[in-house]
Design an enzyme around this catalytic site. Structure first.
Site, mmCIF file in Angstrom:
data_model
loop_
_atom_site.group_PDB
_atom_site.id
_atom_site.type_symbol
_atom_site.label_atom_id
_atom_site.label_comp_id
_atom_site.label_asym_id
_atom_site.label_seq_id
_atom_site.Cartn_x
_atom_site.Cartn_y
_atom_site.Cartn_z
ATOM 1 N N ASN A 12 -43.235 0.323 38.227
ATOM 2 C CA ASN A 12 -43.257 -0.459 36.988
ATOM 3 C C ASN A 12 -42.621 -1.806 37.280
ATOM 4 O O ASN A 12 -41.448 -1.873 37.657
ATOM 5 C CB ASN A 12 -42.473 0.265 35.888
ATOM 6 C CG ASN A 12 -42.359 -0.561 34.621
ATOM 7 O OD1 ASN A 12 -43.177 -1.436 34.358
ATOM 8 N ND2 ASN A 12 -41.342 -0.285 33.821
ATOM 9 N N CYS A 38 -44.506 -14.372 31.375
ATOM 10 C CA CYS A 38 -43.596 -13.505 32.125
ATOM 11 C C CYS A 38 -44.218 -13.178 33.473
ATOM 12 O O CYS A 38 -45.410 -12.904 33.559
ATOM 13 C CB CYS A 38 -43.323 -12.222 31.345
ATOM 14 S SG CYS A 38 -42.323 -11.025 32.247
ATOM 15 N N ASP A 74 -43.255 -9.135 15.130
ATOM 16 C CA ASP A 74 -42.305 -9.280 16.237
ATOM 17 C C ASP A 74 -42.521 -10.555 17.036
ATOM 18 O O ASP A 74 -41.588 -11.057 17.672
ATOM 19 C CB ASP A 74 -42.386 -8.066 17.162
ATOM 20 C CG ASP A 74 -43.799 -7.837 17.678
ATOM 21 O OD1 ASP A 74 -44.220 -8.530 18.608
ATOM 22 O OD2 ASP A 74 -44.494 -6.966 17.124
ATOM 23 N N GLY A 95 -48.663 1.861 28.724
ATOM 24 C CA GLY A 95 -49.869 1.628 29.497
ATOM 25 C C GLY A 95 -50.979 2.553 29.068
ATOM 26 O O GLY A 95 -50.781 3.761 29.010
ATOM 27 N N CYS A 133 -32.533 -11.417 30.420
ATOM 28 C CA CYS A 133 -33.623 -12.315 30.777
ATOM 29 C C CYS A 133 -34.370 -12.681 29.504
ATOM 30 O O CYS A 133 -34.867 -11.817 28.793
ATOM 31 C CB CYS A 133 -34.580 -11.647 31.762
ATOM 32 S SG CYS A 133 -36.029 -12.676 32.150
ATOM 33 N N CYS A 137 -46.475 -0.721 32.906
ATOM 34 C CA CYS A 137 -46.611 0.720 33.034
ATOM 35 C C CYS A 137 -45.328 1.450 32.697
ATOM 36 O O CYS A 137 -44.298 0.851 32.398
ATOM 37 C CB CYS A 137 -47.046 1.091 34.455
ATOM 38 S SG CYS A 137 -45.917 0.502 35.715
#
Length: 466
Positions: free
Chosen positions: A111, A391, A355, A36, A442, A10
């Site tokens: 989020n 994830c 991507d 979103g 990350c 979101c």
């Protein structure tokens, strides 16, 4: 067939101290619609009470009637656009969540994803808490309500000290707006000003639309309290090593946004340049898979000295659902969104820039589409490393067994998507392109090294925990 892309949970937006707060929040959410598309909502405050309007659907559809804004009075508002990663895609899970409790009214927009959500929920239910939604966000509301602390700031700190995971949060009461970002800083969150009003948004592109000034990013672990006296910054949460999500640069953030200290568009172009250095191939043209592949394809073409062409045209007017024929049109799911320009592709050796590859089914269809349009050769280049792990910090990715690179070599993937060659940007090239310096991003979706340990760590890489 689903045209699969990883999807962000979101986007959030809030403004305090402006007479048209709800209208400006609507515009902010419009700018964040890419984060979103399932549902959206706005909660406003007139200083005495909170008012809300929210529904399933896109921002322009949910707030298409000007009369709605008459029901959202006041100089403060927060808003939310949602794609569900935790909780079902149903009306009861539309945010912001607004509740009345012993200390007044409060609304929350979130989020991210909490990795210890189920453990805390089980504890709260054992003590009698009743949950109205299936979202981890509601856990934060219950922790606030049961906190023994007196001030709102201390109750928020008390609640956030219990949860683990990724969160950018906006709280709104009758008289205050509070923003918070998790200590790792997984998701972007920025602070701006519009005259004397303070603005908070997931990305800077939302500030641009309302002509607000970008002030700075809200720091990992920072809590910002905004009221009639101005802004107060607190850093009460335990310090940890930052771990901003590198996939925000790869795909999620809008290219005109400024996140984690850098311009997204320039970073993506550098991905393409580095990809050309690592995986050069003799070719005639470079084409992107629109829209997210465009900056990387520009960078690749510039570095390789090849013409950049729009060989695939995207239909920007595809709705969220459509009737798909059973057998009459093969590969309908991709064809309705992308169409090749045959005169550009015919008899050419084509480099296709995308991507990422998730399951591989979409890439396979795109390669066949380009080849059927007359391309002599199709060379696929991916501006990120192989996505091999799911994830758990606010991105909707498949389970590991569904990620093609978790169980197939690059050569096996090449054969599956029927490309003449396939090259991924290396992890080292990715980090070099973002100019990490001392920032340890990350990159768990590539490496499987998760910054936050899971309550069930052994099971985490294989299972959808929530």
């Amino acid at each position: 067939m689903k045209f699969y892309r990883p999807t962000e949970e979101c986007g959030i937006f809030g403004i305090f101290g402006h007479p048209e707060a709800a209208n400006l929040t609507y515009l902010g959410l419009y700018a964040l619609q890419h984060r979103g598309q399932e549902s959206c909502g706005i909660v406003s405050s007139d200083g005495r009470s909170l008012s809300a309007h929210k529904s399933m659907g896109l921002v322009a559809d949910v707030f298409g009637n000007q009369e709605i804004f008459r029901s959202l009075p006041g100089p403060a508002a927060i808003g939310h656009v949602r794609y569900s990663t935790t909780g079902d895609s149903v009306y009861k899970n539309v945010q912001p969540i607004m509740v009345d409790y012993s200390r007044g009214s409060i609304a929350v927009a979130h989020n991210g994803n909490l990795v210890n959500a189920q453990i805390i929920k089980d504890e709260l239910e054992a003590w009698g808490s009743i949950f109205q939604t299936t979202m981890d966000t509601e856990i934060i509301i219950h922790l606030l309500a049961t906190s023994k602390q007196n001030s709102l700031e201390d109750r928020i700190v008390d609640a956030l000290s219990r949860v683990k995971g990724a969160y950018c949060l906006l709280f709104l009461t009758e008289t205050r707006m509070v923003a918070a970002r998790d200590p790792h800083g997984f998701r972007p969150l920025c602070l701006g000003k519009l005259g004397d009003s303070w603005v908070v948004a997931s990305e800077s592109c939302a500030l641009d639309l309302i002509e607000a000034e970008f002030i700075r990013e809200i720091e990992p672990g920072e809590i910002v309290v905004i009221d009639k006296n101005g802004l107060t910054s607190l850093s009460p949460l335990k310090k940890v090593e930052p771990a901003p999500c590198i996939f925000e640069f790869v795909y999620f953030a809008r290219p005109d946004s400024y996140i984690f200290g850098q311009n997204v568009y320039e970073v993506r172009k550098e991905f393409g340049r580095q990809l050309a250095r690592e995986h050069h191939v003799e070719a005639d043209i470079v084409i992107p898979v629109p829209d997210s592949g465009v900056p990387a394809a520009l960078g690749y073409a510039q570095e390789a000295g090849l013409p950049f062409e729009l060989g695939l045209i995207r239909n920007h007017y595809v709705g969220r659902t459509f009737i798909e024929p059973q057998q009459s049109i093969r590969h309908f799911g991709v064809k309705i969104k992308l169409n090749p320009v045959r005169d550009i592709l015919k008899d050419k050796r084509v480099v296709v820039i995308d991507d990422s590859i998730v399951r591989g089914t979409t890439s396979r269809k795109i390669v066949k589409m380009v080849r059927n349009a007359g391309a002599k050769e199709v060379h696929v280049r991916i501006s990120s490393p192989p996505t091999s792990y799911p994830c758990y910090y606010g991105i909707d990715t498949p389970t590991r067994k569904e990620l093609i690179s978790s169980s197939h070599t690059i050569e096996e993937i090449r054969k599956y998507i029927t490309a003449d060659s396939l090259g991924y940007l290396s992890e080292e090239g990715l980090l070099q392109s973002v100019g990490t310096g001392s920032t340890p991003y990350c990159k768990a979706c590539f490496s499987g090294s998760y910054p936050i340990k899971f309550p069930k760590l052994a099971a985490a890489p294989q299972l959808d925990l929530f």
